[in-house]
Design a protein around this motif. Structure first.
Motif, PDB file in Angstrom:
ATOM      1  N   ARG A 100      37.006  44.690  19.191  1.00 48.14           N
ATOM      2  CA  ARG A 100      35.877  45.351  18.542  1.00 48.14           C
ATOM      3  C   ARG A 100      35.638  46.670  19.279  1.00 48.14           C
ATOM      4  NH1 ARG A 100      29.391  44.341  18.795  1.00 48.14           N
ATOM      5  NH2 ARG A 100      28.898  45.897  17.241  1.00 48.14           N
ATOM      6  N   GLY A 101      36.149  47.757  18.708  1.00 46.32           N
ATOM      7  CA  GLY A 101      36.020  49.055  19.343  1.00 46.32           C
ATOM      8  C   GLY A 101      36.927  49.162  20.556  1.00 46.32           C
ATOM      9  N   ARG A 102      36.710  50.155  21.380  1.00 44.31           N
ATOM     10  CA  ARG A 102      37.539  50.386  22.555  1.00 44.31           C
ATOM     11  C   ARG A 102      37.077  49.498  23.706  1.00 44.31           C
ATOM     12  NH1 ARG A 102      36.221  55.225  24.215  1.00 44.31           N
ATOM     13  NH2 ARG A 102      38.085  55.762  25.372  1.00 44.31           N
ATOM     14  N   PHE A 103      35.942  49.811  24.277  1.00 44.83           N
ATOM     15  CA  PHE A 103      35.340  48.968  25.303  1.00 44.83           C
ATOM     16  C   PHE A 103      33.925  49.471  25.536  1.00 44.83           C
ATOM     17  CE2 PHE A 103      37.360  52.489  27.512  1.00 44.83           C
ATOM     18  CZ  PHE A 103      36.392  52.906  28.410  1.00 44.83           C
ATOM     19  N   LYS A 104      33.104  48.636  26.129  1.00 47.95           N
ATOM     20  CA  LYS A 104      31.745  49.047  26.483  1.00 47.95           C
ATOM     21  C   LYS A 104      31.649  49.101  27.999  1.00 47.95           C
ATOM     22  CE  LYS A 104      29.251  47.575  22.375  1.00 47.95           C
ATOM     23  NZ  LYS A 104      28.779  48.935  22.063  1.00 47.95           N
ATOM     24  N   SER A 105      30.846  50.029  28.513  1.00 47.46           N
ATOM     25  CA  SER A 105      30.739  50.160  29.962  1.00 47.46           C
ATOM     26  C   SER A 105      29.312  50.460  30.372  1.00 47.46           C
ATOM     27  CB  SER A 105      31.667  51.277  30.472  1.00 47.46           C
ATOM     28  OG  SER A 105      31.266  52.536  29.961  1.00 47.46           O
ATOM     29  N   GLU A 106      28.990  50.039  31.573  1.00 47.54           N
ATOM     30  CA  GLU A 106      27.677  50.319  32.151  1.00 47.54           C
ATOM     31  C   GLU A 106      27.888  50.709  33.603  1.00 47.54           C
ATOM     32  OE1 GLU A 106      23.277  48.235  32.504  1.00 47.54           O
ATOM     33  OE2 GLU A 106      25.068  46.993  32.437  1.00 47.54           O
ATOM     34  N   ASP A 177      21.617  32.404  38.924  1.00 38.98           N
ATOM     35  CA  ASP A 177      20.800  32.721  37.751  1.00 38.98           C
ATOM     36  C   ASP A 177      20.733  34.222  37.510  1.00 38.98           C
ATOM     37  OD1 ASP A 177      20.154  30.039  37.220  1.00 38.98           O
ATOM     38  OD2 ASP A 177      18.578  30.075  38.738  1.00 38.98           O
ATOM     39  N   SER A 178      21.697  34.943  38.066  1.00 38.34           N
ATOM     40  CA  SER A 178      21.706  36.393  37.928  1.00 38.34           C
ATOM     41  C   SER A 178      21.692  36.802  36.466  1.00 38.34           C
ATOM     42  CB  SER A 178      22.956  36.973  38.609  1.00 38.34           C
ATOM     43  OG  SER A 178      22.980  38.377  38.492  1.00 38.34           O
ATOM     44  N   ILE A 179      20.810  37.735  36.137  1.00 31.45           N
ATOM     45  CA  ILE A 179      20.695  38.228  34.769  1.00 31.45           C
ATOM     46  C   ILE A 179      21.344  39.601  34.698  1.00 31.45           C
ATOM     47  CG2 ILE A 179      19.097  38.960  32.960  1.00 31.45           C
ATOM     48  CD1 ILE A 179      17.093  36.955  34.062  1.00 31.45           C
ATOM     49  N   TRP A 180      22.153  39.781  33.705  1.00 34.64           N
ATOM     50  CA  TRP A 180      22.843  41.060  33.542  1.00 34.64           C
ATOM     51  C   TRP A 180      22.856  41.399  32.073  1.00 34.64           C
ATOM     52  CZ3 TRP A 180      23.455  44.083  37.474  1.00 34.64           C
ATOM     53  CH2 TRP A 180      24.207  45.254  37.331  1.00 34.64           C
ATOM     54  N   LEU A 181      23.240  42.614  31.776  1.00 34.16           N
ATOM     55  CA  LEU A 181      23.307  43.030  30.381  1.00 34.16           C
ATOM     56  C   LEU A 181      24.204  42.089  29.596  1.00 34.16           C
ATOM     57  CD1 LEU A 181      22.583  45.173  28.263  1.00 34.16           C
ATOM     58  CD2 LEU A 181      24.630  46.416  28.933  1.00 34.16           C
ATOM     59  N   GLU A 182      23.659  41.493  28.546  1.00 34.33           N
ATOM     60  CA  GLU A 182      24.404  40.518  27.761  1.00 34.33           C
ATOM     61  C   GLU A 182      25.268  41.207  26.713  1.00 34.33           C
ATOM     62  OE1 GLU A 182      24.734  37.389  28.083  1.00 34.33           O
ATOM     63  OE2 GLU A 182      23.162  36.779  29.468  1.00 34.33           O
ATOM     64  N   HIS A 183      26.370  41.815  27.169  1.00 35.50           N
ATOM     65  CA  HIS A 183      27.256  42.498  26.236  1.00 35.50           C
ATOM     66  C   HIS A 183      27.754  41.558  25.139  1.00 35.50           C
ATOM     67  CE1 HIS A 183      27.519  46.326  28.179  1.00 35.50           C
ATOM     68  NE2 HIS A 183      27.985  45.842  29.301  1.00 35.50           N
ATOM     69  N   ASP A 184      27.958  40.270  25.519  1.00 32.11           N
ATOM     70  CA  ASP A 184      28.529  39.361  24.538  1.00 32.11           C
ATOM     71  C   ASP A 184      27.512  38.919  23.494  1.00 32.11           C
ATOM     72  OD1 ASP A 184      28.300  36.292  26.438  1.00 32.11           O
ATOM     73  OD2 ASP A 184      27.358  38.219  26.804  1.00 32.11           O
ATOM     74  N   GLU A 185      26.269  39.409  23.626  1.00 34.16           N
ATOM     75  CA  GLU A 185      25.267  39.113  22.604  1.00 34.16           C
ATOM     76  C   GLU A 185      25.008  40.350  21.742  1.00 34.16           C
ATOM     77  OE1 GLU A 185      24.037  36.230  21.904  1.00 34.16           O
ATOM     78  OE2 GLU A 185      25.224  35.330  23.483  1.00 34.16           O
ATOM     79  N   MET A 186      26.005  41.228  21.642  1.00 37.62           N
ATOM     80  CA  MET A 186      25.852  42.443  20.850  1.00 37.62           C
ATOM     81  C   MET A 186      25.532  42.087  19.400  1.00 37.62           C
ATOM     82  SD  MET A 186      28.832  44.926  22.327  1.00 37.62           S
ATOM     83  CE  MET A 186      30.124  43.711  22.147  1.00 37.62           C
ATOM     84  N   ILE A 187      24.640  42.840  18.809  1.00 41.06           N
ATOM     85  CA  ILE A 187      24.214  42.571  17.442  1.00 41.06           C
ATOM     86  C   ILE A 187      24.937  43.515  16.484  1.00 41.06           C
ATOM     87  CG2 ILE A 187      22.252  42.563  15.862  1.00 41.06           C
ATOM     88  CD1 ILE A 187      20.467  41.970  18.280  1.00 41.06           C
TER      89      ILE A 187
END
Length: 250
Positions: A100-106, A177-187
């Motif tokens: 899905r697209g190229r890639f996402k980065s943060e 329990d580290s919370i990070w950007l949930e890339h896999d929950e992209m809408i």
């Protein structure tokens, strides 16, 4: 207490995420996951990127890496994904987009976030309910740290945190329990809304459906809406094979 370096991070550090088209399970078995890791291993030295953490799941991958150049990072990820896409299409006798697209980065700027991201990535299989203990998942960097072997760039990682197995275990426990950007929950965006937008932008009609228009439309619809090429063909009211041919020859 896990030991984290107080030294400021220099250079650029990124949390990368790539995902299968339409959330498809593009890494369905150990062989496919292993092949993607081999693509990472073979490409990282050429691109001069340093890998700190990774996890290959069934339909997406997380990578924590260092790169001193955006162009090097893009070249590396494009090369890795293109190589894997060719492999995936070949073994599955298919054509078309794989990712899905190229890639996402943060970008990551502070040591505490570097550590949080590492723990988040390596705990992915636990949070997904695949294993009870992160160390039991064979396609993440956690096993690299426990054994001292693998594609992790230990020398570079050691500049920012203690890479000893005991310390990595402590980090994983502390940051479970580290919370990070949930890339896999992209809408995904609504198909009808996006297609209406593209009709206007590319002036889509039955009289101007040349290969360039088809390619641009297919790219946007698959990336933004996560739909298949079959669905793209239906929307354009053309044969699926024509869409496939355009994509293959791009």
């Amino acid at each position: 207490m896990a030991r984290i370096s107080r030294k400021d991070i220099g250079g650029k550090y990124f949390h990368i995420m790539v995902q299968g088209i339409a959330k498809e399970s593009i890494f369905p078995d150990d062989n496919s996951k292993g092949y993607y890791l081999s693509c990472l291993r073979d490409g990282k030295d050429k691109a001069s990127v340093k890998i700190f953490a990774f996890c290959v799941m069934s339909n997406h991958v997380h990578i924590l890496l260092e790169s001193d150049s955006i162009s090097k990072l893009s070249s590396f990820m494009n090369s890795v994904n293109a190589k894997y896409a060719k492999y995936y299409n070949t073994i599955n006798n298919r054509v078309g987009y794989v990712f899905r697209g190229r890639f996402k980065s943060e970008i990551i700027e502070e040591p505490k976030y570097l550590i949080n991201c590492l723990a988040y990535i390596q705990n992915n299989p636990v949070k997904a309910g695949i294993v009870k203990n992160a160390q039991d998942y064979g396609h993440s960097s956690y096993t690299n740290y426990l054994t001292g072997l693998g594609i992790v760039d230990f020398k570079s990682a050691a500049k920012h945190y203690d890479i000893a197995a005991s310390n990595i275990k402590a980090i994983m426990k502390e940051k479970s329990d580290s919370i990070w950007l949930e890339h896999d929950e992209m809408i995904y965006e609504p198909v009808d809304k996006v297609f209406d937008e593209l009709i206007i932008r590319y002036k889509i009609n039955k009289n101007n459906l040349d290969d360039d228009v088809i390619k641009k439309t297919a790219k946007e619809l698959t990336e933004r809406c996560g739909i298949s090429l079959r669905k793209v063909a239906n929307l354009l009211e053309i044969g699926r094979e024509r869409v496939r041919r355009v994509i293959v020859n791009e």
